[in-house]
Design a protein around this motif. Structure first.
Motif, PDB file in Angstrom:
ATOM      1  N   LEU A  29       0.841  -1.204   0.000  1.00  0.00           N
ATOM      2  CA  LEU A  29       0.000   0.000   0.000  1.00  0.00           C
ATOM      3  C   LEU A  29       0.867   1.241   0.000  1.00  0.00           C
ATOM      4  CD1 LEU A  29      -2.419  -1.745   2.278  1.00  0.00           C
ATOM      5  CD2 LEU A  29      -3.053  -0.717   0.082  1.00  0.00           C
ATOM      6  N   GLU A  58       0.407  13.300   3.786  1.00  0.00           N
ATOM      7  CA  GLU A  58       0.095  14.675   4.209  1.00  0.00           C
ATOM      8  C   GLU A  58       0.788  15.049   5.513  1.00  0.00           C
ATOM      9  OE1 GLU A  58      -4.168  16.482   4.724  1.00  0.00           O
ATOM     10  OE2 GLU A  58      -3.921  15.498   2.773  1.00  0.00           O
ATOM     11  N   SER A 109      -7.996   1.205  -1.488  1.00  0.00           N
ATOM     12  CA  SER A 109      -6.774   0.821  -2.207  1.00  0.00           C
ATOM     13  C   SER A 109      -6.557  -0.690  -2.145  1.00  0.00           C
ATOM     14  CB  SER A 109      -5.553   1.550  -1.622  1.00  0.00           C
ATOM     15  OG  SER A 109      -5.646   2.938  -1.841  1.00  0.00           O
TER      16      SER A 109
HETATM   17  N1  CTP Z   1      -2.691   4.233   1.785  1.00  0.00           N
HETATM   18  C1  CTP Z   1      -3.174   3.787   0.564  1.00  0.00           C
HETATM   19  N2  CTP Z   1      -4.278   4.402  -0.003  1.00  0.00           N
HETATM   20  C2  CTP Z   1      -4.882   5.433   0.610  1.00  0.00           C
HETATM   21  C3  CTP Z   1      -4.399   5.890   1.866  1.00  0.00           C
HETATM   22  C4  CTP Z   1      -3.289   5.254   2.441  1.00  0.00           C
HETATM   23  O1  CTP Z   1      -2.622   2.862  -0.023  1.00  0.00           O
HETATM   24  N3  CTP Z   1      -5.922   6.027   0.022  1.00  0.00           N
HETATM   25  C5  CTP Z   1      -1.504   3.589   2.373  1.00  0.00           C
HETATM   26  C6  CTP Z   1      -0.339   4.548   2.586  1.00  0.00           C
HETATM   27  O2  CTP Z   1       0.414   4.669   1.389  1.00  0.00           O
HETATM   28  C7  CTP Z   1       0.428   3.914   3.725  1.00  0.00           C
HETATM   29  C8  CTP Z   1      -0.653   3.136   4.484  1.00  0.00           C
HETATM   30  O3  CTP Z   1      -1.806   3.085   3.647  1.00  0.00           O
HETATM   31  O4  CTP Z   1       1.434   3.018   3.306  1.00  0.00           O
HETATM   32  C9  CTP Z   1      -0.967   3.763   5.822  1.00  0.00           C
HETATM   33  O5  CTP Z   1      -1.459   5.071   5.627  1.00  0.00           O
HETATM   34  P1  CTP Z   1      -0.834   6.398   6.257  1.00  0.00           P
HETATM   35  O6  CTP Z   1       0.301   6.065   7.148  1.00  0.00           O
HETATM   36  O7  CTP Z   1      -1.977   7.219   6.753  1.00  0.00           O
HETATM   37  O8  CTP Z   1      -0.149   7.090   4.976  1.00  0.00           O
HETATM   38  P2  CTP Z   1      -0.653   8.362   4.174  1.00  0.00           P
HETATM   39  O9  CTP Z   1      -2.136   8.273   3.970  1.00  0.00           O
HETATM   40  O10 CTP Z   1       0.211   8.477   2.969  1.00  0.00           O
HETATM   41  O11 CTP Z   1      -0.287   9.548   5.169  1.00  0.00           O
HETATM   42  P3  CTP Z   1      -1.241  10.777   5.598  1.00  0.00           P
HETATM   43  O12 CTP Z   1      -2.458  10.149   6.258  1.00  0.00           O
HETATM   44  O13 CTP Z   1      -0.398  11.573   6.541  1.00  0.00           O
HETATM   45  O14 CTP Z   1      -1.586  11.516   4.333  1.00  0.00           O
END
Ligand code: CTP
Ligand code: MG
Length: 223
Positions: A8, A14, A83
């Protein structure tokens, strides 16, 4: 069983504040994605992997994820759960076990991938957990309602292994019922599937905030 991994990498990162997707952020000379791909490649039990990328970043992520066992890159969804569902659709039928892994946990070892897969023989799903060492309070507003016995709690990590049919069924149910979980095991638990734990890895931290990158560098440096 024949197992594939879903990596993933479709989040934007963000909270890390990056211009580039979190999966492409550098950690001590290699990207988080590159590190996750290496772990999968070194895991004996995993024979293929699909990567979920942020919309518009598919080529970049696909190039960074190339390797012997690479199967496909898919466009991720609005949520992590979406995803996973999209990546599952791209998984060839020959795979009957799936390991879902957050690229944000770039330090998971190949042995952890194999450990969750081995435990799948007695379950529909397997979650690595760490014990809770702090005393845990349930709180409403500023008032403590109770102390939750920590012996019965575990901090969940990825990689999480699943029987493919159980994972697909759980995702279908969650979608139909409008349920959003923060990991895949939660969807199987709701569907009354058998989910078991294996010991997680303290070094397998989730990179969320900039300070986590500093902690991860320290883990790589000092073990
Ligand atoms: N992920 C994903 N699809 C999404 C949201 C998250 O594949 N729509 C994946 C991220 O790439 C990550 C994992 O799920 O490897 C955990 O998510 P998180 O740590 O929250 O990553 P991000 O969503 O990228 O970070 P943020 O919430 O700070 O934007
Ligand atoms: Mg997120």
């Amino acid at each position: 069983m024949r197992a594939a991994a879903i990596l993933l990498a479709a989040g934007t990162g963000e909270r890390l504040g990056g211009e580039v997707p979190k999966a492409l952020i550098d950690l001590a000379g290699r990207s988080l994605l590159d590190r996750a791909v290496s772990a999968v490649a070194a895991a004996a039990g995993i024979s293929g992997y699909v990567v979920a990328a942020p919309p518009g970043r598919e080529d970049e992520i696909g190039a960074a994820a190339s390797g012997d066992r690479f199967l496909a890159v898919v466009t991720g969804g609005d949520t992590r759960q979406a995803s996973v569902a999209l990546a599952l659709e791209a998984l060839p039928g020959a795979f009957d076990a799936v390991v879902c892994h957050d690229v944000a946990r770039a330090l998971a070892s190949p042995a952890l991938f194999d450990r969750v897969l081995e435990a799948l023989s007695g379950a529909d799903g397997v979650v690595p957990v760490l014990p809770v060492v702090d005393t845990v309070k349930r709180v409403e507003g500023s008032r403590v309602v109770e102390t939750v016995p920590r012996e019965s709690l575990g901090l969940a990590q990825t990689p999480q292994a699943f029987r493919r049919a159980a994972l697909e069924d759980a995702h279908r149910r969650a979608r139909d019922e409008g349920f959003q979980g923060t990991d895949d095991a939660a969807l199987l638990e709701r569907a009354s599937r058998r989910v078991v734990t294996v010991p997680g890895e303290p070094s397998n931290l989730k990179i969320t905030e900039p300070a986590d990158l500093v902690r991860a560098e320290a883990v790589l440096r000092d073990g």
